[in-house]
Enzyme design. Structure first.
Site, PDB file in Angstrom:
ATOM      1  N   HIS A 162       0.650  -0.838  -0.032  1.00 23.80           N
ATOM      2  CA  HIS A 162      -0.146  -0.085  -0.061  1.00 23.80           C
ATOM      3  C   HIS A 162       0.898   1.714   0.209  1.00 23.80           C
ATOM      4  O   HIS A 162       0.073   2.225   0.699  1.00 23.80           O
ATOM      5  CB  HIS A 162      -0.697  -0.224   1.370  1.00 23.80           C
ATOM      6  N   SER A 283      14.965  21.323 -15.598  1.00 28.59           N
ATOM      7  CA  SER A 283      13.814  22.667 -16.509  1.00 28.59           C
ATOM      8  C   SER A 283      14.255  23.490 -17.095  1.00 28.59           C
ATOM      9  O   SER A 283      15.115  24.664 -16.633  1.00 28.59           O
ATOM     10  CB  SER A 283      12.348  22.773 -14.904  1.00 28.59           C
ATOM     11  N   LYS A 289      16.196  22.073 -10.837  1.00 32.87           N
ATOM     12  CA  LYS A 289      15.348  20.597 -11.325  1.00 32.87           C
ATOM     13  C   LYS A 289      16.226  19.771 -12.114  1.00 32.87           C
ATOM     14  O   LYS A 289      16.891  20.309 -12.960  1.00 32.87           O
ATOM     15  CB  LYS A 289      13.847  20.671 -11.909  1.00 32.87           C
ATOM     16  N   GLU A 296      10.666   8.814 -17.183  1.00 32.17           N
ATOM     17  CA  GLU A 296       8.965   9.551 -16.454  1.00 32.17           C
ATOM     18  C   GLU A 296       7.974   7.962 -18.395  1.00 32.17           C
ATOM     19  O   GLU A 296       7.476   7.858 -18.826  1.00 32.17           O
ATOM     20  CB  GLU A 296       9.274  10.682 -16.743  1.00 32.17           C
TER      21      GLU A 296
END
Ligand code: ARG
Length: 467
Positions: A162, A283, A289, A296
């Protein structure tokens, strides 16, 4: 790609007006099926060889055909071949060019054959080669996972259910779970290869042919195990494309799960791993970043591959026997599934060995969240308390830990004895993370010793694949 010259259609005999220009483009597949050229030429050479051995073509005709086809192959490789939309597909482009080059003999190549068995043969040959490429890349990725798992056999991290801290595990053990998923993928891929490796050549349009063809010979020349057994099925079957896409969708689903974990672990909140800069991007607005773009994107590309599986299933649904033009729509989803899987495997195989674990941070995280609570319950069972009762006792101890901000291992013996008189000094052996993982020392358990055994067995498995 030329459209203007409008060459004579090989099937033009019964037509009284030229094809509508839009319909020509709408029905053509050459823009995407030209990638089959190599296998199309191999299939034609096998067919011409067989026609010669059964006496339909002469030796001289065979030589002219093979030389002509090899010349066309080199021109395509060198980018000198002019594909024509008017000639519809890869098969007719190559055949028309052959006739242009060697004259009337070129027109004999299609004896006893149809584009229906030709295309079914081409896709099987093409997919078989790509399966072999994919198998190699998958094996490279798995071998990278093994090396990392070996290095991380003792590294302790929280195991989750979980997405909540559950019990401590070793990072090597977690990586070996990925390895297992991919071993199933590999065996699925090999099953698919085995089933597709049959030759449809000779089924012709749908019913077979009146020439004395030798299907065993063409099957053997093309490396197929044997000819397919029913001509109608041969030209209409696309199960192999569906099976491959199912393999691809499951593999991508596995890669998406691993990707998701990498993305989480690389975040400041988890801080479990570092992905080297060469696998990340920045970024344009936020200078701080460093984004895990590779995992991804792999996660994102899973969507299109899953989509291709559904496209192919839906393409074949309710199709009556035998060949229908619908089948031309098998190629783009199949090709894109192949391309996507190859790229994603390559990205993963390059990236995985470069993953750097942040051991202290993983260890700290495993210590939070009462990850050794089950170990304490098991300890009490060994002291003679039934498991349900010990679960209750430990639950109370955890409640106390939540209130006081203490992990179980940080409580004093007196505090712990407040929950059960059975607790003794030796409890601290099981409350440590090291003790917890080392105790799970059985086949498939998380103990470092078991991870090393699993890695060793897996290495032998990969050895066997390469031989
Ligand atoms: N381009 C076609 C395909 O991909 C080749 C077979 C065409 N056969 C036919 N009868 N029109 O399926």
């Amino acid at each position: 790609m030329s459209q203007e010259e409008n060459p004579v259609k090989p099937w033009g005999g019964r037509f009284s007006e030229p094809t509508d220009a839009f319909v020509e483009r709408f029905t053509a597949s050459v823009t995407f099926d030209q990638r089959l050229y190599h296998h199309d030429i191999n299939g034609s050479i096998a067919h011409a060889t067989m026609l010669t051995s059964v006496g339909v073509l002469t030796e001289d005709e065979k030589t002219a055909i093979i030389d002509g086809l090899e010349g066309i192959r080199s021109d395509i490789v060198e980018g000198k071949f002019d594909w024509s939309i008017s000639l519809e597909d890869v098969h007719m482009n190559i055949e028309a060019e052959l006739t242009k080059r060697i004259g009337i003999t070129g027109k004999k190549l299609h004896t006893g054959r149809s584009r229906n068995d030709q295309v079914a043969t081409d896709i099987r040959l093409y997919l078989r080669d790509e399966i072999d490429n994919i198998a190699k890349e998958l094996t490279r990725l798995q071998s990278g996972i093994l090396d990392l798992a070996e290095r991380e056999a003792d590294t302790i991290m929280p195991g989750f259910t979980h997405l909540q801290t559950a019990q401590p595990v070793t990072f090597g053990h977690h990586l070996m779970a990925w390895y297992e998923m991919m071993t199933r993928d590999y065996t699925r891929l090999m099953d698919c290869r085995e089933r597709l490796n049959q030759s449809p050549l000779g089924a012709a349009a749908l019913a077979g042919t009146t020439y004395p063809i030798d299907r065993e010979q063409t099957a053997a020349l093309l490396g197929f195990n044997h000819p397919t057994r029913n001509s109608l099925d041969s030209v209409s079957d696309r199960d192999f494309a569906i099976e491959f896409s199912a393999f691809a969708a499951i593999l991508m689903t596995h890669l998406s799960r691993a990707s998701e974990e990498l993305v989480l672990w690389a975040s400041a909140q988890f801080n479990f791993i570092n992905l080297p800069d060469r696998f990340c991007t920045g970024s344009s607005i936020m200078p701080q970043k460093k984004n895990p773009d590779v995992p991804e994107l792999v996660r994102g590309k899973t969507g299109r591959v899953n989509g291709h599986l559904i496209s192919l299933l839906t393409l074949m649904k309710s199709q009556p026997l035998a060949y229908n033009k619908d089948n031309q729509e098998d190629k783009e989803p199949l090709f894109d599934a192949i391309d996507t899987v190859k790229d994603c495997l390559r990205a993963f195989a390059d990236m995985v060995p470069a993953i750097e674990s942040k051991k202290e941070s993983m260890y700290e995280a495993a210590k939070r969240g009462f990850s050794t609570a089950t170990d304490l319950a098991d300890y009490l069972v060994r002291k003679g308390i039934p498991f349900r009762d010990s679960h209750e006792v430990v639950g109370k101890a955890v409640g106390y830990g939540v209130e006081t901000g203490k992990d179980l291992s940080e409580m004093t013996l007196e505090e712990l004895q407040g929950f059960s008189k059975e607790i003794q000094q030796d409890v601290f052996d099981v409350l440590t993370l090291e003790g917890s993982v080392a105790a799970r020392n059985h086949i498939g358990g998380t103990a470092p010793a078991q991870v090393r055994i699993a890695v060793e067995n897996a290495k032998q498995e990969l050895e066997g694949r390469n031989s």
